[in-house]
Write a protein that holds these residues in place. Structure first.
Motif, short mmCIF file in Angstrom:
data_model
loop_
_atom_site.label_atom_id
_atom_site.label_comp_id
_atom_site.label_asym_id
_atom_site.label_seq_id
_atom_site.Cartn_x
_atom_site.Cartn_y
_atom_site.Cartn_z
N ARG A 140 0.84 -1.22 0.00
CA ARG A 140 0.00 0.00 0.00
C ARG A 140 0.87 1.27 0.00
NH1 ARG A 140 -5.08 -1.97 0.67
NH2 ARG A 140 -5.41 -3.72 2.09
N LEU A 141 1.85 1.30 -0.92
CA LEU A 141 2.79 2.41 -0.94
C LEU A 141 2.13 3.73 -1.31
CD1 LEU A 141 5.92 0.72 -2.58
CD2 LEU A 141 5.41 1.06 -0.16
N GLY A 142 0.98 3.65 -2.00
CA GLY A 142 0.26 4.87 -2.31
C GLY A 142 -0.19 5.62 -1.08
N TYR A 143 -0.39 4.89 0.01
CA TYR A 143 -0.81 5.51 1.27
C TYR A 143 0.35 6.24 1.94
CZ TYR A 143 -5.38 3.30 1.11
OH TYR A 143 -6.67 2.96 0.72
N GLN A 144 1.56 5.99 1.47
CA GLN A 144 2.73 6.70 2.01
C GLN A 144 3.12 7.90 1.15
OE1 GLN A 144 3.60 5.65 5.00
NE2 GLN A 144 2.00 4.10 4.69
N GLY A 145 2.33 8.15 0.11
CA GLY A 145 2.57 9.33 -0.70
C GLY A 145 3.56 9.15 -1.83
N VAL A 146 3.87 7.89 -2.18
CA VAL A 146 4.84 7.66 -3.26
C VAL A 146 4.16 7.10 -4.52
CG1 VAL A 146 6.78 7.35 -1.70
CG2 VAL A 146 5.42 5.37 -2.37
N GLY A 147 2.84 7.18 -4.57
CA GLY A 147 2.12 6.67 -5.72
C GLY A 147 2.53 7.32 -7.03
N GLU A 148 2.78 8.62 -6.98
CA GLU A 148 3.17 9.33 -8.19
C GLU A 148 4.53 8.86 -8.71
OE1 GLU A 148 -0.13 11.59 -6.59
OE2 GLU A 148 1.60 10.59 -5.69
N ILE A 149 5.42 8.50 -7.80
CA ILE A 149 6.73 7.97 -8.21
C ILE A 149 6.56 6.61 -8.88
CG2 ILE A 149 8.99 7.21 -7.39
CD1 ILE A 149 8.70 9.28 -5.12
N ILE A 150 5.72 5.77 -8.28
CA ILE A 150 5.44 4.46 -8.87
C ILE A 150 4.82 4.62 -10.25
CG2 ILE A 150 3.99 2.39 -8.63
CD1 ILE A 150 4.34 2.67 -5.59
N CYS A 151 3.86 5.53 -10.34
CA CYS A 151 3.18 5.80 -11.61
C CYS A 151 4.19 6.26 -12.67
CB CYS A 151 2.11 6.86 -11.38
SG CYS A 151 1.09 7.22 -12.81
N PHE A 152 5.12 7.10 -12.27
CA PHE A 152 6.14 7.61 -13.19
C PHE A 152 6.92 6.46 -13.83
CE2 PHE A 152 10.61 8.59 -13.87
CZ PHE A 152 10.54 9.67 -14.75
N PHE A 153 7.39 5.53 -13.02
CA PHE A 153 8.21 4.44 -13.55
C PHE A 153 7.39 3.43 -14.33
CE2 PHE A 153 11.18 6.00 -10.30
CZ PHE A 153 12.35 6.04 -11.06
N CYS A 154 6.17 3.11 -13.85
CA CYS A 154 5.33 2.11 -14.52
C CYS A 154 4.95 2.56 -15.93
CB CYS A 154 4.07 1.85 -13.71
SG CYS A 154 4.33 0.86 -12.23
N PHE A 155 4.47 3.81 -16.04
CA PHE A 155 3.95 4.28 -17.31
C PHE A 155 4.93 5.17 -18.07
CE2 PHE A 155 0.23 3.32 -14.70
CZ PHE A 155 -0.48 2.51 -15.58
N GLY A 156 6.11 5.37 -17.49
CA GLY A 156 7.16 6.12 -18.16
C GLY A 156 8.25 5.19 -18.64
N PRO A 157 9.39 5.15 -17.94
CA PRO A 157 10.53 4.35 -18.41
C PRO A 157 10.23 2.89 -18.72
CG PRO A 157 11.22 5.83 -16.66
CD PRO A 157 9.73 5.99 -16.77
N LEU A 158 9.47 2.20 -17.86
CA LEU A 158 9.24 0.77 -18.09
C LEU A 158 8.33 0.52 -19.30
CD1 LEU A 158 8.87 -0.53 -14.42
CD2 LEU A 158 10.76 -0.97 -16.01
N ALA A 159 7.19 1.21 -19.34
CA ALA A 159 6.23 0.96 -20.42
C ALA A 159 6.75 1.44 -21.77
CB ALA A 159 4.90 1.64 -20.10
N VAL A 160 7.35 2.61 -21.81
CA VAL A 160 7.85 3.15 -23.08
C VAL A 160 9.02 2.30 -23.58
CG1 VAL A 160 8.87 5.15 -24.23
CG2 VAL A 160 7.07 5.48 -22.52
N ALA A 161 9.90 1.89 -22.68
CA ALA A 161 11.02 1.04 -23.09
C ALA A 161 10.53 -0.31 -23.60
CB ALA A 161 11.97 0.84 -21.91
N ALA A 162 9.52 -0.87 -22.94
CA ALA A 162 8.97 -2.16 -23.38
C ALA A 162 8.34 -2.03 -24.76
CB ALA A 162 7.94 -2.66 -22.36
N ALA A 163 7.62 -0.93 -24.99
CA ALA A 163 7.01 -0.71 -26.30
C ALA A 163 8.08 -0.58 -27.38
CB ALA A 163 6.12 0.53 -26.26
N TYR A 164 9.12 0.17 -27.08
CA TYR A 164 10.23 0.32 -28.03
C TYR A 164 10.87 -1.04 -28.32
CZ TYR A 164 14.57 2.03 -30.14
OH TYR A 164 15.62 2.26 -30.99
#
Length: 299
Positions: A140-164
């Motif tokens: 439940r890391l979103g409850y600690q206020g780091v959800g935006e950081i998780i979102c950044f990596f999931c839908f940024g570097p990881l997803a874009v790199a996987a698509a490439y």
């Protein structure tokens, strides 16, 4: 308090399903594939379509499972458009979410099978694990206020790199840099979704960035976050990492301005600021669309 009497049932179901939110699945695949096309001059249509459908299914799992996990903490007790609240059947939503996850992963497995390469699977599995950690127990890391950081990596570097990688079976510096821009734009959606639910977040012990900063400071920070999308893109054009066509991203600036003004004017009025996240969705969609289009035109 929001209740189901206030809104037509059809509207509640549409709000629960969140059709606009699925752009967070589309844009990373579009951007990663566009950069691969620009750099390799090839486009694998079957891989693109399969990855797109898989990403949409995985985002459906994220939305459904988050409703289940939020129901367990009680944070959604006043949320009329929670799928758990609408159906009254938490187990049904839980297993439906797992079905979408399975379908999404099957598509990713198919891509890896065609490529005879497991790299895409590992990238997406890591992304899914991070996505689970956002709301899923015991993290439940979103409850600690780091959800935006998780979102950044999931839908940024990881997803874009996987698509490439699904297109080129390699990695790219330009792709990594572009994924930062996409990650910021995606995290803005989650950031803005908390403006109207500070009371419920506080009651459930969820320390979102809006709770930590307060709505006024968060609203004042928003223009800087939005501006970073355009400043970073322009910087990467100057440095030669991006083609000049990617400056088309500036065409999405009206959405950034609208988002910033709306949040600043209504930050402490939940009813008025509740649509802030949908303006952020529009910003995310159009900025990602124009960024990728710039690479396509350059290619």
């Amino acid at each position: 308090m929001t209740n189901s009497i206030s809104y037509p049932q059809k509207n509640l179901w549409m709000a629960a399903i969140k059709p606009p939110m699925y752009s967070v699945a589309v844009i990373p695949i579009w951007v990663g594939s566009a950069i691969a096309f620009a750099e390799t001059n090839t486009f694998k249509g079957l891989c693109f379509a399969t990855f797109l459908m898989s990403a949409i299914a995985i985002v459906a799992w994220i939305n459904l499972s988050n409703d289940v996990f939020d129901a367990e903490t009680g944070i959604d007790k006043n949320k009329a458009h929670s799928l758990v609240n609408l159906t009254g059947n938490k187990q049904l939503i839980f297993w439906l979410g797992n079905l979408f996850l399975s379908l999404g992963l099957l598509g990713i497995i198919a891509i890896a099978w065609w490529q005879k390469d497991l790299t895409v699977i590992w990238l997406i599995l890591l992304s899914c694990a991070l996505g689970y950690s956002y709301q899923g127990p015991p993290f439940r890391l979103g409850y600690q206020g780091v959800g935006e950081i998780i979102c950044f990596f999931c839908f940024g570097p990881l997803a874009v790199a996987a698509a490439y990688y699904s297109q080129a079976q390699s990695f790219s510096a330009a792709c990594f840099v572009a994924s930062i821009v996409v990650g910021i734009a995606t995290s803005l959606i989650l950031f803005c979704s908390h403006f109207h639910q500070v009371t419920d977040d506080l009651a459930a012990g969820k320390k979102s960035p809006i709770v930590r900063l307060g709505t006024l400071k968060a609203a004042n920070l928003l223009p800087w976050l939005c501006g970073s999308i355009y400043l970073l893109t322009s910087l990467f054009v100057v440095l030669g990492s991006f083609p000049v066509w990617t400056l088309l991203i500036w065409l999405s600036l009206p959405f950034a301005l609208k988002l910033s003004r709306h949040a600043l004017q209504n930050h402490d009025r939940p009813e008025q600021v509740s649509n802030c996240k949908f303006i952020a969705v529009a910003l995310h969609f159009w900025s990602g669309l124009f960024l990728a289009l710039g690479f396509v035109l350059a290619g």
